[in-house]
Motif scaffolding. Sequence first.
Motif, PDB file in Angstrom:
ATOM      1  N   ALA A 126      -7.891   7.901  -1.525  1.00 39.54           N
ATOM      2  CA  ALA A 126      -8.672   6.750  -1.057  1.00 39.54           C
ATOM      3  C   ALA A 126      -9.181   5.924  -2.232  1.00 39.54           C
TER       4      ALA A 126
ATOM      5  N   TRP B 117      -6.855   2.750  -2.118  1.00 42.70           N
ATOM      6  CA  TRP B 117      -7.594   1.804  -1.277  1.00 42.70           C
ATOM      7  C   TRP B 117      -8.878   1.297  -1.932  1.00 42.70           C
TER       8      TRP B 117
ATOM      9  N   LYS C 240       0.826  -1.215   0.000  1.00 41.23           N
ATOM     10  CA  LYS C 240       0.000   0.000   0.000  1.00 41.23           C
ATOM     11  C   LYS C 240       0.857   1.260   0.000  1.00 41.23           C
TER      12      LYS C 240
END
Length: 225
Positions: A176, A180, A154
Motif C-alpha cells: 500500500a 498506492w 498501478k
Amino acid sequence: MKILVVEDEPKTGDYLRQGLAEAGFVVDLARNGLDGLHLALGEAYDLAIVDVMLPGIDGWQLLQGIRRAGKDMPLLFLSARDAVEDRVKGLELGADDYLVKPFAFSELLARVRTLLRRGSKAKEPELLRAADLELDLIRRRVSRSGRKIDLTAKEFSLLELLLRRQGEVLSRSLIASQVWDMNFDSDTNVIEVAIRRLRAKVDDGFEPKLIRTVRGMGYVLEVAT
Ligand code: CA
C-alpha cells in the motif's frame, strides 16, 4: 518509483501530481522550498522535480541543501525563465536537467524516465524477469512467453515491486505504501482486488504460477522450485 515535486503554483503542482500519479509514480508535493527540503532529506525519492522560483528558499538553495546532505537523487528543474545564465547556474550547481515552462506533459515524462534510467543504470537492469515473465522498465512493457500483457499503470507498479523483491513476502501495508502511497486500512480490499487482476493477467493460462498469497502475511512472487 517515488517522486518529489516542489512547486508553489497550485495549478502546476496539482497538474504534475495527478499526471505523474496516473503514469504510475508515487508523488509527494511540497508547496514551498522549506517543506521540499524537509521531505527531500527525510524520505527516499528516486527523483525530484523542483521549480526554481519558490517562496522561502528557492530552487537553487534547495538543490544545494540536498547535495550538501549527500543525497544524489536526480533533480529536474522547472523554470518560467529561459535565461541562459539560469540554465548554466543550475547545471553547475548539480541539477540534472532543466525544463522551461510551459512544457508538454509528455515532454516532462520523457525527461523523467530518462533521468530515472540514467540514475539507476549502474545498479539496475532494464529488464526484470521471473521464469518466462519479462517486465521491460524502459519500454514499460510486460510479456509472458513472448505474449504481450496489457497492464494498468498501478498493475505495472505492483508487478515491478513484486519482481524487484522476488522471493520476499511483501505485506499489504508495504504494498500500500509503495504502490498506492497510502497507509494500509484494513477496510479496503484495493490490494486484494489488484493482486487478483494482476494474477489473472500474468498467471492464468501459464505455468508455473508466479504470484502467491501467503495467508496472514502478504504476497510473494517467486518461481516455485
Ligand atoms: Ca514558482
